[in-house]
Design an enzyme around this catalytic site. Structure first.
Site, PDB file in Angstrom:
ATOM      1  N   GLN A  61       0.895  -1.039   0.089  1.00  0.00           N
ATOM      2  CA  GLN A  61       0.087  -0.070   0.010  1.00  0.00           C
ATOM      3  C   GLN A  61       0.761   1.175  -0.123  1.00  0.00           C
ATOM      4  O   GLN A  61       0.464   2.228  -0.014  1.00  0.00           O
ATOM      5  CB  GLN A  61      -0.789  -0.147   1.364  1.00  0.00           C
ATOM      6  CG  GLN A  61      -1.756  -0.972   1.284  1.00  0.00           C
ATOM      7  CD  GLN A  61      -2.598  -0.957   2.771  1.00  0.00           C
ATOM      8  OE1 GLN A  61      -2.243  -1.821   3.529  1.00  0.00           O
ATOM      9  NE2 GLN A  61      -3.350  -0.121   3.072  1.00  0.00           N
TER      10      GLN A  61
ATOM     11  N   PHE B  97      -5.917  -4.239   3.482  1.00  0.00           N
ATOM     12  CA  PHE B  97      -6.540  -4.008   4.581  1.00  0.00           C
ATOM     13  C   PHE B  97      -5.783  -3.353   5.789  1.00  0.00           C
ATOM     14  O   PHE B  97      -6.138  -3.338   6.906  1.00  0.00           O
ATOM     15  CB  PHE B  97      -7.669  -5.059   5.329  1.00  0.00           C
ATOM     16  CG  PHE B  97      -8.151  -5.885   4.088  1.00  0.00           C
ATOM     17  CD1 PHE B  97      -9.432  -5.440   3.530  1.00  0.00           C
ATOM     18  CD2 PHE B  97      -7.970  -7.139   3.573  1.00  0.00           C
ATOM     19  CE1 PHE B  97     -10.017  -6.038   2.421  1.00  0.00           C
ATOM     20  CE2 PHE B  97      -8.483  -7.927   2.500  1.00  0.00           C
ATOM     21  CZ  PHE B  97      -9.449  -7.521   1.946  1.00  0.00           C
TER      22      PHE B  97
ATOM     23  N   ARG C  64      -6.719   8.068  16.291  1.00  0.00           N
ATOM     24  CA  ARG C  64      -7.724   7.840  15.568  1.00  0.00           C
ATOM     25  C   ARG C  64      -8.874   7.294  16.991  1.00  0.00           C
ATOM     26  O   ARG C  64      -9.839   7.679  16.841  1.00  0.00           O
ATOM     27  CB  ARG C  64      -7.806   6.928  14.542  1.00  0.00           C
ATOM     28  CG  ARG C  64      -9.006   7.032  13.392  1.00  0.00           C
ATOM     29  CD  ARG C  64      -8.734   6.581  12.254  1.00  0.00           C
ATOM     30  NE  ARG C  64      -8.135   7.080  11.510  1.00  0.00           N
ATOM     31  CZ  ARG C  64      -8.835   8.082  10.567  1.00  0.00           C
ATOM     32  NH1 ARG C  64     -10.211   8.253  10.744  1.00  0.00           N
ATOM     33  NH2 ARG C  64      -8.259   8.929  10.022  1.00  0.00           N
TER      34      ARG C  64
ATOM     35  N   PHE D  24      -8.360   1.594  11.495  1.00  0.00           N
ATOM     36  CA  PHE D  24      -7.263   2.179  12.260  1.00  0.00           C
ATOM     37  C   PHE D  24      -7.511   2.865  13.484  1.00  0.00           C
ATOM     38  O   PHE D  24      -6.971   3.945  13.851  1.00  0.00           O
ATOM     39  CB  PHE D  24      -6.776   3.350  11.228  1.00  0.00           C
ATOM     40  CG  PHE D  24      -5.021   3.633  11.311  1.00  0.00           C
ATOM     41  CD1 PHE D  24      -4.193   2.780  10.550  1.00  0.00           C
ATOM     42  CD2 PHE D  24      -4.890   4.880  11.836  1.00  0.00           C
ATOM     43  CE1 PHE D  24      -2.797   3.211  10.941  1.00  0.00           C
ATOM     44  CE2 PHE D  24      -3.313   5.122  11.933  1.00  0.00           C
ATOM     45  CZ  PHE D  24      -2.620   4.338  11.237  1.00  0.00           C
TER      46      PHE D  24
ATOM     47  N   GLU E 130     -13.131   2.538   4.726  1.00  0.00           N
ATOM     48  CA  GLU E 130     -13.163   2.087   6.038  1.00  0.00           C
ATOM     49  C   GLU E 130     -14.543   2.320   6.760  1.00  0.00           C
ATOM     50  O   GLU E 130     -14.925   1.555   7.714  1.00  0.00           O
ATOM     51  CB  GLU E 130     -11.972   2.607   7.094  1.00  0.00           C
ATOM     52  CG  GLU E 130     -10.560   2.436   6.381  1.00  0.00           C
ATOM     53  CD  GLU E 130      -9.473   3.269   7.145  1.00  0.00           C
ATOM     54  OE1 GLU E 130      -9.601   4.389   6.584  1.00  0.00           O
ATOM     55  OE2 GLU E 130      -8.869   2.691   8.040  1.00  0.00           O
TER      56      GLU E 130
END
Ligand code: MTE
Ligand code: HPA
Ligand code: MOS
Length: 753
Positions: free
Chosen positions: A199, A230, A312, A346, A717
């Site tokens: 990624q 993912f 997050r 995340f 997400e």
């Protein structure tokens, strides 16, 4: 011609995926003389390497080279952020499965056999394997940070009622179908070309350059597609590429490294497990007045991206709700587990489930229905639509998605039917649950919110598109191609999609945080706009009108009068003859972001993406097993770039989240070894776990108020969070507000008492 934007086009590789013609890294033609690498890994979770015995492996058939830590040409460090994460353990082993040595052999089987023959004398040290112990020892990898608003302690004391709770949330294995893999091809003068399933090609470039001791310009990392990622290929792909690159450098030959599934599961990071402890104050109406909570993550043995995950989790800990006085402490502790990493959401899902845990207990204690309590505490309406860190929850969509999901489910009718069922069935119990989410879109670190693109128009009118985003199955490439097709008003078939490469677009961010189309869409738009502007100038001269009056329509270019026209390819050729460049780069940086992690204040997100779900389950009170019978999802995608792709993302994310919260259990033994190393012991959802009644709806007439590309919203997400509706439904069916995740049959039976 129809607009490209908003068209439900299928994934550009859909037919190739379905027919097996999509080429993944391991399908590529292998270069002559290519060798295979394998990794020897540590058995204990914690210890000190006293001696590494490599000679037996060196004598094995086909072995070309065995590489220990001292042989690494550059630094023995694969940290994605900062430094201090070794490629090969030296001398500390900090998790079971950590790499000790790299073996290079003629065949993969020979390399694997030789790696298995490597032994190490390791002085074992006691491992720390749980969050609570590491927390007691203040063994922080990052944080703790505190998000505060008002005086939570005083407000708790003043509250008419209080409750407290503790909840455990498990981790998750990514289980991408294509495992971690890289092919390193040495070139002239230290050049290294890496094909990597990643990624984050730029981070791969940096990490490879660091282990080789080369400048970045010597390393090129390329990726056409991944067979799923993912989040698992955001940082972990880099060390796999680094190991292949070291082997290629030391042998002078191309080297491929493909991790066996068991090693992939043992040696790559997972979703962060979390432990919550909280105290809540509330009144008889169910309104939460005060919250004092700690959210502690298991970061594993090293930092990796835990700081971002914590950020997050913290910013999502109130999710779609408003609490007047709060103190939320959040941090990641160090354990002797594999270093936990990015996984779809995340930390957002882990943070956002806190309030549903709290609200369930508030409802139980106040003797109220949980949905009454939910509605009482939504942000917006009579409560402020503002996060504790200072950002507004824009758009007023929380109650709307909630109402629409409940309407789709026929909430009242289902509830009545469930009550009848439960009153009459001897052993089965049904339950209904809801979840509402507000997911912030942008990388939590403001400077990562940037992207570049490179567009070429050729003289036959065909267009080559490149950008910094990577394709992992999520449909990013087709979405960005739709943007470019729209700018030129040409059919989608005119756009050639190309592999991501550090040579085409430099200094990119990971394709992550669901920002792929937001960032690369704008970057590609700007590149295409630049070329279109130049083409309009040439057309204006040709037609004798102002460039501003030239229109691009349906594959043609029209002058001011309307009866002057050129086919797009004719204009491309005319530009070339006029010596006007048909190639341009484009760049984008998300505006207006600011974030102070120490103070936990600012505007970290460009906007929020809202969603709601209703799920219905049935549990077997004798075995603790369950099935999800119905699910109804409503997701805000702004003005969708591609509803077909978005729908697929919503469905897939929900099912993946459902797996996390129900059947996927990572099980470590007391020595800290992961024992769920394959699909026989680690149960990801299968097609038969998809609810028989399953509806997915994109929220209508909800263009993004933030200036995103064509007013779309990110989708990768956010819908994963909707799976928490299943957890809530299971609590309802089990008749308890407390249910740790994953909700295994054992946990469900224990929860029922
Ligand atoms: N969809 C598929 N099919 N495969 C994946 O690996 N990764 C998810 C999501 N959807 C993933 C996926 C994750 S973790 C993210 S951050 C986004 O896709 C990244 O892509 P985007 O930014 O283009 O949405
Ligand atoms: N998501 C994924 N990766 C990241 C993020 C994020 O929010 N922030 C930094 N890296
Ligand atoms: Mo996704 S977890 O941001 O790669």
């Amino acid at each position: 011609m129809r607009d490209s934007i908003g068209a439900a086009l299928r994934h550009d590789s859909a037919l190739r995926h379905a027919t097996g013609r999509a080429r993944f890294l391991d399908d590529m033609a292998e270069p002559a003389g290519m060798l295979h690498a394998a990794l020897a890994s540590a058995a204990p979770a914690h210890g000190r390497v006293l001696a590494l015995h490599l000679d037996a492996a060196r004598a094995m058939p086909g072995v070309i080279r065995v590489i220990g830590p001292a042989d690494i040409p550059g630094e023995n460090d694969i940290a994605p952020i900062g430094s201090g994460e070794p490629m090969l353990a030296d001398p500390l082993v900090e998790h079971a499965g950590q790499s000790l040595a790299i073996v290079v052999a003629r065949t993969r089987d020979q390399a694997l056999a030789a790696a298995a023959a490597i032994t190490a004398e390791i002085e074992e040290l006691p491992p720390v394997l749980d969050i609570a112990t590491a927390w007691e020892r203040h063994s922080w990898l990052v944080g703790p940070f505190t998000m505060a608003q008002g005086d939570a302690v005083a407000a708790l004391e003043a509250s008419p009622m209080t409750a407290r709770g503790e909840m455990h949330l498990g981790g998750q294995e990514h289980f991408y179908l294509e495992g971690q893999i890289a092919l390193a091809i040495p070139g002239e003068d230290g050049d290294m070309l890496i094909h990597s399933s990643t990624q984050h090609p730029t981070e791969g470039q940096h990490v490879v350059a660091r282990v080789l001791g080369e400048p970045y310009h010597r390393v090129q990392v390329q990726c056409r597609r991944m067979g799923g990622a993912f989040g698992g290929k955001e940082s972990n792909a880099s060390w796999v590429a680094a190991a292949a690159a070291i082997a290629a450098r030391l042998t002078g030959k191309p080297v491929k490294l493909r991790l066996p599934r068991k090693l992939d599961m043992a040696a790559t990071g997972k979703r962060h497990p979390f432990l919550y402890r909280w105290q809540v104050g509330f009144d008889a109406s169910g309104r939460v007045l005060a919250l004092d909570a700690a959210l502690i993550a298991d970061g594993g043995h090293s930092l990796d991206m835990s700081a971002g995950v914590i950020m997050r989790a913290t910013t999502h800990s109130l999710n779609a709700y408003s609490v007047p006085a709060l103190r939320v402490l959040c941090g990641a502790v160090k354990t002797n587990h594999v270093s936990n990493t990015a996984f779809r959401g995340f930390g957002g899902p882990q943070g956002a489930m806190l309030m549903d845990d709290v609200l369930g207990h508030v409802a139980a204690a106040a003797g109220l229905d949980v949905e009454t309590v939910r509605a009482r505490n939504f942000a917006g309406g009579e409560n402020p639509a503002q996060t504790p860190y200072g950002q507004a929850l824009e758009g007023d969509l929380i109650r709307r998605v909630y109402a629409e999901a409940r309407a789709d489910a026929g909430w009242a009718e289902r509830m009545a039917s469930i009550e009848t069922f439960n009153a009459t069935h001897p052993t089965l119990r049904r339950g209904l649950g809801c979840f509402v989410s507000a997911f912030g879109v942008s990388f939590g670190i403001p400077h990562l919110n940037q992207a570049g693109a490179l567009v070429h128009v050729y003289t036959d009118g065909s267009i080559r598109l490149n950008h910094g985003g990577t394709e992992m199955g999520q449909g990013l490439f087709i979405k960005v191609a739709q943007v470019v097709a729209q700018v030129f008003s040409v059919p989608i078939e005119s756009i050639g999609i190309t592999a991501t490469s550090t040579e085409q677009v430099p200094n990119t961010s990971a394709t992550a945080a669901s920002t792929g189309s937001d960032l690369n869409g704008w970057a590609a738009y700007h590149a295409a706009e630049t070329i279109r502007g130049r083409m309009a100038e040439v057309a204006g001269l040709h037609f004798g009108c102002a460039a501003g009056d030239v229109r691009f329509e349906d594959g043609e270019v029209l002058g001011a009068s309307g009866n002057q026209r050129l086919v797009f390819s004719e204009l491309a050729k005319l530009c070339w003859k006029s010596r006007v460049s048909l190639s341009a780069t484009g760049f984008y940086a998300t505006p207006d972001l600011e974030w102070d992690m120490q103070e936990v204040r600012g505007k970290p997100f460009f906007y929020f993406s809202y969603g709601a779900a209703v799920a219905e389950v049935v549990i077997d009170t004798l075995t603790g097993e369950h099935r999800v019978l119905r699910a109804h999802l409503v997701q805000d995608c702004g003005q969708s770039l591609n509803p077909a792709i978005d729908r697929g993302q919503i469905e897939g994310a929900f099912i993946q989240g459902m797996g996390w919260l129900t059947s996927e259990e990572l099980w470590w033994d007391r020595a800290g070894r992961l024992r769920t190393l394959g699909p026989s012991t680690y149960k990801i959802p299968g097609s038969r776990d998809v609810p028989p009644v399953f509806t997915t709806r994109l929220l209508e007439a909800a263009p993004n108020p933030a200036r995103t590309i064509f007013r779309s919203k990110a989708v990768g997400e956010p819908p994963l969070l909707l799976a928490a509706a299943v957890w809530n439904a299971l609590k309802h069916a089990a008749g308890t507000p407390h249910l740790d995740c994953p909700v295994s049959p054992e946990r469900l039976l224990a929860a029922r008492g």
